[in-house]
Design an enzyme around this catalytic site. Structure first.
Site, PDB file in Angstrom:
ATOM      1  N   HIS A 132      -2.988  -5.338   1.363  1.00 10.33           N
ATOM      2  CA  HIS A 132      -2.388  -5.697   2.655  1.00 10.33           C
ATOM      3  C   HIS A 132      -2.533  -7.194   2.903  1.00 10.33           C
ATOM      4  CE1 HIS A 132      -2.111  -1.509   4.316  1.00 10.33           C
ATOM      5  NE2 HIS A 132      -3.117  -1.307   3.503  1.00 10.33           N
ATOM      6  N   CYS A 143       0.838  -1.206   0.000  1.00 12.30           N
ATOM      7  CA  CYS A 143       0.000   0.000   0.000  1.00 12.30           C
ATOM      8  C   CYS A 143       0.876   1.261   0.000  1.00 12.30           C
ATOM      9  CB  CYS A 143      -0.982  -0.028   1.170  1.00 12.30           C
ATOM     10  SG  CYS A 143      -2.364   1.129   1.001  1.00 12.30           S
ATOM     11  N   GLU A 195      -0.856  -8.836   5.047  1.00 18.27           N
ATOM     12  CA  GLU A 195      -0.569  -9.077   6.471  1.00 18.27           C
ATOM     13  C   GLU A 195      -1.829  -9.086   7.337  1.00 18.27           C
ATOM     14  OE1 GLU A 195      -0.685  -4.611   6.178  1.00 18.27           O
ATOM     15  OE2 GLU A 195      -0.051  -6.271   4.891  1.00 18.27           O
TER      16      GLU A 195
END
EC number: 4.3.3.6
Length: 202
Positions: A176, A82, A178
């Site tokens: 993202h 991002c 994660e």
């Protein structure tokens, strides 16, 4: 030399803890990086999401911008998500005043291209180099890549827009990974770091 790479997460803003967890799950030693001496001790670096203008200003404030640029230039593996993707772009289409990038990927990026915070969404993204089902991408005020140069490889698109790119030892995603519990993108990056260490030791 241990086969386990040491990978830092730029800990100025953003999803630092989530990246540390994902990297550890992908068999790396993960450490937060806030100072130049901490940067010098890692084999690779993740630049998390957040606000790209803020990250660039904090990097200057903490004395990290030039050491970061030097290591990226020297081939240190780096992965930006991002805002991290924006930081790795050679050019931003609509930069904020005073915004700087590290460069490293020959691409032009548009900030907040997928919309504002309340337009955040999740989508399945097929990423080249990652086997199995598509990756679940979380898009939060996400950028997209307007165009890439000849040296950059497009790994994924969503809605007709480029959302994952690799150039040599640099990797970037608009989304993202994660935040999903799926650590395959981090595992891909850990493999890139491991391969780079092996090449440097030959």
């Amino acid at each position: 030399m241990s086969d386990t790479p040491v990978i830092g997460v730029l800990a100025l803003q953003g999803d630092v803890r989530e990246h540390l967890v994902a990297l550890a799950a992908a068999d790396a030693v993960a450490r937060p990086v806030r100072r130049p001496d901490e940067l010098a001790e890692v084999d690779g670096l993740v630049i998390p999401g957040g606000e790209s203008t803020t990250i660039s200003k904090l990097a200057v404030l903490f004395g990290l911008m030039e050491p970061l640029r030097a290591r990226v230039r020297d081939g240190m593996p780096v992965y930006g998500t991002c805002a991290g993707m924006i930081m790795l772009a050679d050019k931003i289409l609509d930069p904020r005043s005073g915004q700087e990038t590290l460069g490293g990927i020959d691409m032009i990026v548009r900030r907040n291209a997928f919309g504002r915070q309340n337009e955040s969404f999740e989508a399945a993204v097929a990423v080249q180099g990652i086997d199995g089902d598509p990756v679940e991408g979380v898009f939060i005020r996400a950028p997209w890549v307007e165009s890439v140069g000849a040296a950059a490889e497009v790994l994924a698109e969503h809605g007709g827009h480029i959302v994952a790119v690799r150039q040599g030892t640099a990797l970037a995603t608009s989304f993202h990974p994660e935040l999903t519990g799926d650590h395959r993108v981090h595992a891909l990056f850990v493999d890139m770091v491991r391969a780079n260490r092996t090449a440097e030791s030959l």
